[in-house]
Design an enzyme around this catalytic site. Sequence first.
Site, PDB file in Angstrom:
ATOM      1  N   GLY A  48      13.827 -34.692  91.738  1.00  0.00           N
ATOM      2  CA  GLY A  48      12.406 -34.300  91.742  1.00  0.00           C
ATOM      3  C   GLY A  48      11.823 -34.399  90.350  1.00  0.00           C
ATOM      4  O   GLY A  48      12.543 -34.539  89.358  1.00  0.00           O
TER       5      GLY A  48
ATOM      6  N   ASP B  20      10.723 -46.022  84.929  1.00  0.00           N
ATOM      7  CA  ASP B  20      11.594 -45.112  84.180  1.00  0.00           C
ATOM      8  C   ASP B  20      12.374 -45.807  83.079  1.00  0.00           C
ATOM      9  O   ASP B  20      13.550 -46.121  83.218  1.00  0.00           O
ATOM     10  CB  ASP B  20      12.534 -44.344  85.119  1.00  0.00           C
TER      11      ASP B  20
ATOM     12  N   ARG C 249      10.130 -43.661  95.481  1.00  0.00           N
ATOM     13  CA  ARG C 249      11.405 -44.241  95.055  1.00  0.00           C
ATOM     14  C   ARG C 249      12.351 -44.344  96.243  1.00  0.00           C
ATOM     15  O   ARG C 249      12.133 -43.676  97.259  1.00  0.00           O
ATOM     16  CB  ARG C 249      12.070 -43.298  94.030  1.00  0.00           C
TER      17      ARG C 249
ATOM     18  N   LYS D 233       4.053 -37.457  81.878  1.00  0.00           N
ATOM     19  CA  LYS D 233       5.505 -37.316  81.737  1.00  0.00           C
ATOM     20  C   LYS D 233       5.796 -36.513  80.470  1.00  0.00           C
ATOM     21  O   LYS D 233       5.360 -36.903  79.391  1.00  0.00           O
ATOM     22  CB  LYS D 233       6.136 -38.711  81.655  1.00  0.00           C
TER      23      LYS D 233
ATOM     24  N   ASP E 104      16.992 -43.085  92.181  1.00  0.00           N
ATOM     25  CA  ASP E 104      15.709 -42.406  91.920  1.00  0.00           C
ATOM     26  C   ASP E 104      14.863 -43.199  90.933  1.00  0.00           C
ATOM     27  O   ASP E 104      13.676 -42.912  90.767  1.00  0.00           O
ATOM     28  CB  ASP E 104      15.933 -40.984  91.385  1.00  0.00           C
ATOM     29  N   ASN E 105      15.461 -44.193  90.303  1.00  0.00           N
ATOM     30  CA  ASN E 105      14.710 -45.020  89.356  1.00  0.00           C
ATOM     31  C   ASN E 105      14.399 -46.393  89.935  1.00  0.00           C
ATOM     32  O   ASN E 105      14.149 -47.341  89.191  1.00  0.00           O
ATOM     33  CB  ASN E 105      15.474 -45.156  88.041  1.00  0.00           C
TER      34      ASN E 105
ATOM     35  N   ARG F  16       1.434 -42.175  82.433  1.00  0.00           N
ATOM     36  CA  ARG F  16       2.008 -43.357  83.079  1.00  0.00           C
ATOM     37  C   ARG F  16       1.140 -43.766  84.262  1.00  0.00           C
ATOM     38  O   ARG F  16       0.675 -42.917  85.018  1.00  0.00           O
ATOM     39  CB  ARG F  16       3.423 -43.018  83.538  1.00  0.00           C
TER      40      ARG F  16
ATOM     41  N   GLY G  40      11.071 -33.223  87.302  1.00  0.00           N
ATOM     42  CA  GLY G  40      11.452 -32.048  86.523  1.00  0.00           C
ATOM     43  C   GLY G  40      10.679 -31.933  85.223  1.00  0.00           C
ATOM     44  O   GLY G  40      10.685 -30.894  84.565  1.00  0.00           O
ATOM     45  N   ARG G  41      10.045 -33.035  84.838  1.00  0.00           N
ATOM     46  CA  ARG G  41       9.267 -32.983  83.594  1.00  0.00           C
ATOM     47  C   ARG G  41       8.039 -33.876  83.703  1.00  0.00           C
ATOM     48  O   ARG G  41       7.595 -34.473  82.729  1.00  0.00           O
ATOM     49  CB  ARG G  41      10.115 -33.398  82.403  1.00  0.00           C
TER      50      ARG G  41
HETATM   51  P1  AMP Z   1      15.601 -39.638  84.405  1.00  0.00           P
HETATM   52  O1  AMP Z   1      16.948 -39.738  83.786  1.00  0.00           O
HETATM   53  O2  AMP Z   1      14.472 -39.596  83.407  1.00  0.00           O
HETATM   54  O3  AMP Z   1      15.378 -40.614  85.497  1.00  0.00           O
HETATM   55  O4  AMP Z   1      15.548 -38.190  85.079  1.00  0.00           O
HETATM   56  C1  AMP Z   1      16.459 -37.767  86.044  1.00  0.00           C
HETATM   57  C2  AMP Z   1      16.061 -36.406  86.537  1.00  0.00           C
HETATM   58  O5  AMP Z   1      16.152 -35.444  85.492  1.00  0.00           O
HETATM   59  C3  AMP Z   1      14.645 -36.306  87.059  1.00  0.00           C
HETATM   60  O6  AMP Z   1      14.660 -35.411  88.139  1.00  0.00           O
HETATM   61  C4  AMP Z   1      13.895 -35.726  85.889  1.00  0.00           C
HETATM   62  O7  AMP Z   1      12.723 -35.059  86.283  1.00  0.00           O
HETATM   63  C5  AMP Z   1      14.924 -34.769  85.312  1.00  0.00           C
HETATM   64  N1  AMP Z   1      14.715 -34.492  83.891  1.00  0.00           N
HETATM   65  C6  AMP Z   1      14.942 -35.331  82.850  1.00  0.00           C
HETATM   66  N2  AMP Z   1      14.644 -34.724  81.680  1.00  0.00           N
HETATM   67  C7  AMP Z   1      14.218 -33.472  81.982  1.00  0.00           C
HETATM   68  C8  AMP Z   1      13.762 -32.350  81.208  1.00  0.00           C
HETATM   69  N3  AMP Z   1      13.683 -32.402  79.873  1.00  0.00           N
HETATM   70  N4  AMP Z   1      13.407 -31.240  81.869  1.00  0.00           N
HETATM   71  C9  AMP Z   1      13.490 -31.180  83.202  1.00  0.00           C
HETATM   72  N5  AMP Z   1      13.906 -32.176  83.977  1.00  0.00           N
HETATM   73  C10 AMP Z   1      14.266 -33.320  83.392  1.00  0.00           C
HETATM   74 MG    MG Z   2      13.984 -41.058  86.741  1.00  0.00          MG
END
Ligand code: AMP
Ligand code: MG
Length: 491
Positions: A94, A266, A187, A117, A256-257, A180, A96-97
């Site tokens: 989901g 991503d 996804r 983002k 997810d990407n 973005r 998360g940021r």
């Molecule tokens: P990503 O590696 O950017 O594709 O992120 C994978 C997952 O980790 C996604 O659910 C993001 O929302 C979550 N995520 C990455 N960085 C953070 C962060 N600093 N705080 C909260 N969630 C994060």
């Molecule tokens: Mg991602």
Amino acid sequence: MTEKAALIDTGWKFDNSYTRLPETFFTRQEPVPVRSPKLAVFNERLAAALGLNAEALQSESGADAFAGNRIPEGAEPLAQAYAGHQFGYFTMLGDGRAVLLGEHVTPVGKRVDIQLKGSGRTPYSRQGDGRAALGPMLREYIISEAMYALGIPTTRSLAVVTTGQSIIRETELPGAILTRVAASHIRVGTFQYAAKWGSPEELRALADYTLQRHFPEVSKGGNRYLALLYGVIQRQAALIAKWMHVGFIHGVMNTDNMALSGETIDYGPCAFMDTYDPATVFSSIDRQGRYAYGNQPYIGAWNLARFAETLLPLLHDEQEQAIKIAEDAIAGYNALYQQNWLAGMRAKLGIFNEEAEDEALIQDLLSLMEKHKADYTNTFRTLTLDPIEETELTKTSDYAEWQQKWHARLNRQQENREASLQLMRSSNPAVIPRNHRVEEALEAAVEDGDYSVMERLLEALSKPYSYHAEQADYCMLPDRSGRPYRTYCGT
Ligand code: AMP
Ligand code: MG
């Protein structure tokens, strides 16, 4: 405090179809305000293409909006729910940021997601702080805009703001938020989430929504969900082939990407390969080489199989039949990918028509590059120059032999040399975001607040096929320090 406030004449036209999906797919979530937003980079050309008022958006209230401190009129912020296989392991994820501000409809009727983002914690943040560092957000800006200029489907970057707040990683880093722009953020992982935790109706609603949004040409009758599967397979086969043509390594091809729109999404530890080697990995977290350059087409198939699994209940009432349909569709991916790849590689060599031996000719060149540790981009660039610029590779007898075969091949087509060179000039970028150039631009921006290096790089990257003499600097390789290049994810 966050407040709903209309921004004067900014040009936003929100129509938020995602909010009309079942609520299981998202959580309404406003961005968490930041201390002192400052616009670091703004994409004027993209703003104009979206029908936005660049001047208004570059004002103080514009920076407030890009930071999430002000919600533009019509936006309905939400965090999207999704799951995904990360390095092969299934997990709930989901936004998360990130928050989706909503969907902006451009003057020509194109619908795009506007996402912030690095906008703070959401219910999907788990242990994370919901924030992003300036360096990685500028990096996504540079690489996504470079991909766009290369003609590769991609999400885009409208702006980066600094937050005036530090975030804690291995060290303290300046925080930032990226705006973005994407065809959507649906996804493979969104479908995995629906299949695992949603009801059959919810899964169907998501599939219908995706069809309407990305495959409106698919008619109501027939097996629409098979058409969805085919459509997604086609776009991924085309996309990944394009990555391979320019030497792009995504770095984290988790499910997810992978966006169903067919856009690259991503940009974490991604990078462009320099020396040709299919085993190239830059990402510090990819210790097994799962997402190595040469593996990307196979990972594409693996991810698409995960997508197909989510559609089984929609493909046929009987599971066995559904599996057969899905398997047949996935089996078609390899041939599609290969077609796309071959077509692009022929163009890179100035070849217009098809001969059965073309693949061997291409493979021979790649083998030579690998054997002589040649730079991938510069090898094709030099073949495109007339006369060629000598490289270590072109001085070898191996190469001379290959060149003879290549020239003989070119002579077996109707088109003349000039037509071939023209095709090559539009297929072989002279300028790519080379790692040392990206790092140099980020260092100047993050350490010294000097964005001029990045601006110049962005300018060169915006015309990768122009073969202008003044870009020559951007084609140069770094002085080899002996230390392998590493990219870091999610910081
Ligand atoms: P990503 O590696 O950017 O594709 O992120 C994978 C997952 O980790 C996604 O659910 C993001 O929302 C979550 N995520 C990455 N960085 C953070 C962060 N600093 N705080 C909260 N969630 C994060
Ligand atoms: Mg991602």
